[in-house]
Design a protein around this motif. Structure first.
Motif, PDB file in Angstrom:
ATOM      1  N   ARG A  89       7.375   7.413  14.007  1.00 51.64           N
ATOM      2  CA  ARG A  89       6.050   6.926  14.397  1.00 51.64           C
ATOM      3  C   ARG A  89       5.960   5.408  14.289  1.00 51.64           C
ATOM      4  NH1 ARG A  89       1.993  11.263  13.449  1.00 51.64           N
ATOM      5  NH2 ARG A  89       0.657   9.838  12.298  1.00 51.64           N
ATOM      6  N   LYS A  90       6.668   4.827  13.307  1.00 49.90           N
ATOM      7  CA  LYS A  90       6.682   3.376  13.148  1.00 49.90           C
ATOM      8  C   LYS A  90       7.526   2.703  14.224  1.00 49.90           C
ATOM      9  CE  LYS A  90       6.149   3.517   8.095  1.00 49.90           C
ATOM     10  NZ  LYS A  90       6.844   3.265   6.794  1.00 49.90           N
ATOM     11  N   ALA A 141       6.470   9.279  19.689  1.00 46.11           N
ATOM     12  CA  ALA A 141       7.089  10.112  18.662  1.00 46.11           C
ATOM     13  C   ALA A 141       6.568  11.548  18.737  1.00 46.11           C
ATOM     14  CB  ALA A 141       6.816   9.526  17.282  1.00 46.11           C
ATOM     15  N   ASN A 142       5.258  11.694  18.887  1.00 46.67           N
ATOM     16  CA  ASN A 142       4.678  13.041  18.916  1.00 46.67           C
ATOM     17  C   ASN A 142       4.932  13.766  20.235  1.00 46.67           C
ATOM     18  OD1 ASN A 142       3.722  12.517  16.393  1.00 46.67           O
ATOM     19  ND2 ASN A 142       1.547  12.408  16.962  1.00 46.67           N
ATOM     20  N   SER A 178       9.712  14.455  20.183  1.00 42.88           N
ATOM     21  CA  SER A 178      10.627  14.513  19.049  1.00 42.88           C
ATOM     22  C   SER A 178      10.878  15.943  18.563  1.00 42.88           C
ATOM     23  CB  SER A 178      10.076  13.678  17.882  1.00 42.88           C
ATOM     24  OG  SER A 178       9.902  12.322  18.271  1.00 42.88           O
ATOM     25  N   GLY A 238       6.077   4.458  17.960  1.00 41.67           N
ATOM     26  CA  GLY A 238       4.651   4.618  18.206  1.00 41.67           C
ATOM     27  C   GLY A 238       4.286   6.094  18.140  1.00 41.67           C
ATOM     28  N   VAL A 239       3.048   6.376  17.781  1.00 43.95           N
ATOM     29  CA  VAL A 239       2.618   7.762  17.561  1.00 43.95           C
ATOM     30  C   VAL A 239       2.756   8.602  18.821  1.00 43.95           C
ATOM     31  CG1 VAL A 239       0.647   9.228  16.969  1.00 43.95           C
ATOM     32  CG2 VAL A 239       1.072   7.130  15.672  1.00 43.95           C
ATOM     33  N   ASP A 240       2.338   8.066  19.972  1.00 50.20           N
ATOM     34  CA  ASP A 240       2.355   8.864  21.201  1.00 50.20           C
ATOM     35  C   ASP A 240       3.770   9.242  21.608  1.00 50.20           C
ATOM     36  OD1 ASP A 240      -0.375   8.743  21.331  1.00 50.20           O
ATOM     37  OD2 ASP A 240      -0.443   7.084  22.757  1.00 50.20           O
ATOM     38  N   TRP A 284       3.323  15.145   3.593  1.00 47.92           N
ATOM     39  CA  TRP A 284       2.388  15.540   4.644  1.00 47.92           C
ATOM     40  C   TRP A 284       1.708  16.846   4.253  1.00 47.92           C
ATOM     41  CZ3 TRP A 284       3.161  14.264  10.401  1.00 47.92           C
ATOM     42  CH2 TRP A 284       3.778  13.012  10.548  1.00 47.92           C
ATOM     43  N   ASP A 339       8.089   9.886   9.575  1.00 44.92           N
ATOM     44  CA  ASP A 339       7.365   8.633   9.363  1.00 44.92           C
ATOM     45  C   ASP A 339       8.000   7.480  10.132  1.00 44.92           C
ATOM     46  OD1 ASP A 339       5.345   9.602   7.606  1.00 44.92           O
ATOM     47  OD2 ASP A 339       6.807   9.645   5.970  1.00 44.92           O
ATOM     48  N   HIS A 372      15.237  13.207  20.595  1.00 40.76           N
ATOM     49  CA  HIS A 372      14.087  12.628  21.306  1.00 40.76           C
ATOM     50  C   HIS A 372      14.313  12.797  22.807  1.00 40.76           C
ATOM     51  CE1 HIS A 372      12.822  10.898  17.490  1.00 40.76           C
ATOM     52  NE2 HIS A 372      14.082  10.529  17.327  1.00 40.76           N
ATOM     53  N   TRP A 377       4.303  18.371  11.525  1.00 38.25           N
ATOM     54  CA  TRP A 377       4.524  17.329  12.530  1.00 38.25           C
ATOM     55  C   TRP A 377       4.820  18.041  13.849  1.00 38.25           C
ATOM     56  CZ3 TRP A 377       9.549  14.184  13.523  1.00 38.25           C
ATOM     57  CH2 TRP A 377       9.293  13.175  14.474  1.00 38.25           C
TER      58      TRP A 377
END
Length: 594
Positions: free
Chosen positions: A459-460, A467-468, A471, A463-465, A512, A456, A428, A516
């Motif tokens: 993101r938990k 993590a995306n 990562s 948070g999505v922003d 998925w 998964d 990260h 990702w």
């Protein structure tokens, strides 16, 4: 006109001898070096010197070499465990002799032997003989422990690992899950990432862990709301239990090496970068004991099956320096002394990776810094000064930032040289950090299959922003001229380079439909190079392995794919055979055209 002087016969004789001598000298200076390519001159006369003859010709295939000078070829000649020549069949057949064997690939694809850039080889071999909890459900977690305990003597330790609580919704296990079925046996079960473990109540009692136990630096004892330990220990806190577990015998460790080596060969791995049994909370002596008791033992008896590049705890840097000064980095064709390893943080799954922002599911938790950065910098400064390579585990964005800053400071103080600092995992990264790897020439040693487990949970937890956005930035690292070395972190993830190559190309986690962070996918060639030539450069082994180039070790794998086009679509194939030093070390069918 004056009469010409009469030259005496004696003078003519002398002049002719001088001319002859000049001819001999010219012959010796000009022609003999050419003749000596094929002849030698012993005391009595000329004799033909036997030309170099190949032990093995590998022909009629698609050979991907990982060598930019000749990326593809169809044949290669091998002698004394090294590659003599690559090219088309007509160029190598001249090297055949009466005893030369031939391996007819029948059109199949060949790759250089895979280099797994991050494993714990002996630990992985030990885990193979323990309770295997990788990929199990909560119910199977319980059943596997119950089954294992039924075959054990009272009082002996039940050891195992690989569990992943994200597979059953994220709930963390506790002593109460297993106490009823393990009343007479202490239990220690590590999470899949190796940064968290579960002890039953008997193990906690033996270790003296209670409500009053303080968290050690760089670790944590997980507790219930009223302070009672749950049985979970994180990072350096694991040493509280690890120090109570009986030492693994030398015989067990030697068996583990052989078991692990055979497994690696089945997956096409011919070289590993081994970070040993060194985890937060573990003794730094374990890596040195394995060198003397296991690796050198196996090497002395001809039992080594794969090549190993060993890294040792950074706090033992003076010991490594003295050994390298005495022996050099290459102890044999099988054992290389790589460098030094340390830790900056923990893991995402254990909520101990170090971030700039807190975990969403724990708003007061930023992760764990498991080392004093000033102490680490001083050890890195000294290690680097004496030419030793340093690799540091960093997963969270803040941990990666800290280590990159430390590396930059060390390089500034010690001056420019080819040091190839490494960051292990680099999972990260904060915005702008990926480019620093290329700017500072720091190797990013990454494990693609970890993203399958983390997609998964990242993101938990982040948070999505977040993590995306940061990562597993493989493509960004390459775009910034960074060097990627790919590996598995076995036994944290399975040792399976072909699957890992697919993961790096596709990035589609289980369940998925789409990738990702699709923009971070990399090409087949980049992924293969990450497991071959780039991996070799990352640990200074590129003169011996990493590509199928003349002079290098003849380590290669034969795939089931019968054309490059077939293989290139999805990197879908299986390992037919693995060769180490030109000899078959694994064959799926135990048949070959020799």
């Amino acid at each position: 006109m004056p009469k010409p002087k009469k030259v005496s016969g004696e003078r003519i004789f002398v002049m002719n001898n001088l001319r002859a001598a000049v001819v001999v000298v010219l012959f010796s200076a000009v022609l003999l070096p050419l003749l000596n390519r094929y002849f030698f001159l012993p005391r009595f006369g000329l004799h033909l010197r036997r030309r170099e003859v190949a032990d093995l010709l590998v022909t009629n295939g698609t050979i991907y070499t990982s060598d930019v000078l000749l990326p593809f070829t169809d044949s290669m000649a091998i002698v004394n465990g090294r590659i003599l020549r690559t090219g088309n069949y007509s160029s190598v057949k001249a090297l055949a002799g009466l005893k030369t064997r031939t391996l007819n690939l029948e059109g199949k694809v060949v790759l250089p032997g895979f280099i797994d850039s991050h494993v714990h080889l002996i630990f992985g071999g030990l885990q193979m003989a323990r309770v295997e909890l990788r990929g199990v459900s909560k119910r199977d977690f319980f059943n596997k422990i119950k089954e294992a305990i039924s075959n054990m003597q009272r009082g002996s330790w039940l050891l195992g690992g690989g569990w992943n609580n994200d597979l059953w919704g994220g709930e963390l296990p506790m002593t109460s899950w297993i106490d009823d079925i393990t009343p007479h046996n202490p239990v220690w079960l590590t999470r899949m990432d190796g940064h968290m473990g579960l002890a039953n109540s008997l193990a906690l009692k033996i270790a003296g862990i209670s409500n009053s136990t303080l968290d050690p630096d760089g670790g944590a004892v997980i507790r219930k709301s009223f302070g009672e330990p749950t049985g979970l220990l994180i990072d350096s806190a694991m040493k509280l239990v690890l120090s109570c577990i009986p030492e693994v015998s030398t015989v067990e460790r030697r068996e583990a090496l052989l078991r692990a080596s055979n497994y690696a060969l089945m997956r096409g791995v011919t070289t590993v970068v081994d970070f040993g049994r060194y985890f937060p909370g573990a003794s730094p002596e374990l890596s040195w004991e394995d060198l003397s008791d296991v690796y050198r033992w196996a090497d002395s008896l001809g039992k080594m099956k794969i090549r190993v590049c060993l890294y040792f705890p950074v706090e033992t840097w003076t010991r490594l320096h003295e050994l390298v000064k005495k022996t050099g980095h290459k102890l044999s064709q099988w054992i290389y002394l790589g460098g030094l390893k340390s830790f900056a943080d923990g893991s995402l799954g254990s909520n101990s990776a170090l971030f700039y922002e807190p975990y969403i599911d724990e708003p007061l938790n930023y992760g764990l810094q498991v080392v004093d950065v000033d102490v680490l910098q001083n050890m890195t400064l000294s290690s680097d000064k004496y030419g030793l390579q340093v690799a540091v585990h960093a997963i969270g964005d803040r941990a990666n930032g800290l280590i990159l800053d430390m590396y930059k400071s060390v390089a500034s103080k010690n001056g420019m040289r080819d040091r190839r600092f490494r960051i292990e995992h680099a999972q990260h990264l904060a915005p702008g950090t990926a480019a620093k790897f290329g700017d500072q020439k720091v190797v990013a040693s990454v494990q693609p299959d970890h993203l399958l487990d983390d997609a998964d949970s990242a993101r938990k937890k982040l948070g999505v922003d977040r993590a995306n956005g940061g990562s597993y930035l493989f493509h960004s690292l390459l775009t910034g001229n960074g060097q990627l070395a790919l590996g598995s972190d076995w036994p944290v993830a399975d040792i399976n380079p072909l699957r890992s190559v697919q993961t790096a190309m596709k990035r589609v986690p289980p369940g998925w439909e789409n990738a990702w962070i699709s923009s971070e996918r990399i090409s087949l060639n980049d992924a293969l190079n990450g497991y071959t030539i780039s991996a070799a450069r990352a640990c200074f082994l590129d003169e011996d392995v990493g590509s199928l180039s003349p002079g290098k070790m003849a380590d290669f794998v034969v795939l089931s794919a019968k054309s490059w086009d077939e293989f290139a679509v999805e990197a879908s194939a299986s390992i037919e055979a693995t060769y180490v030093g030109g000899l078959a070390a694994y064959s799926r069918n135990h048949t070959e055209d020799m």
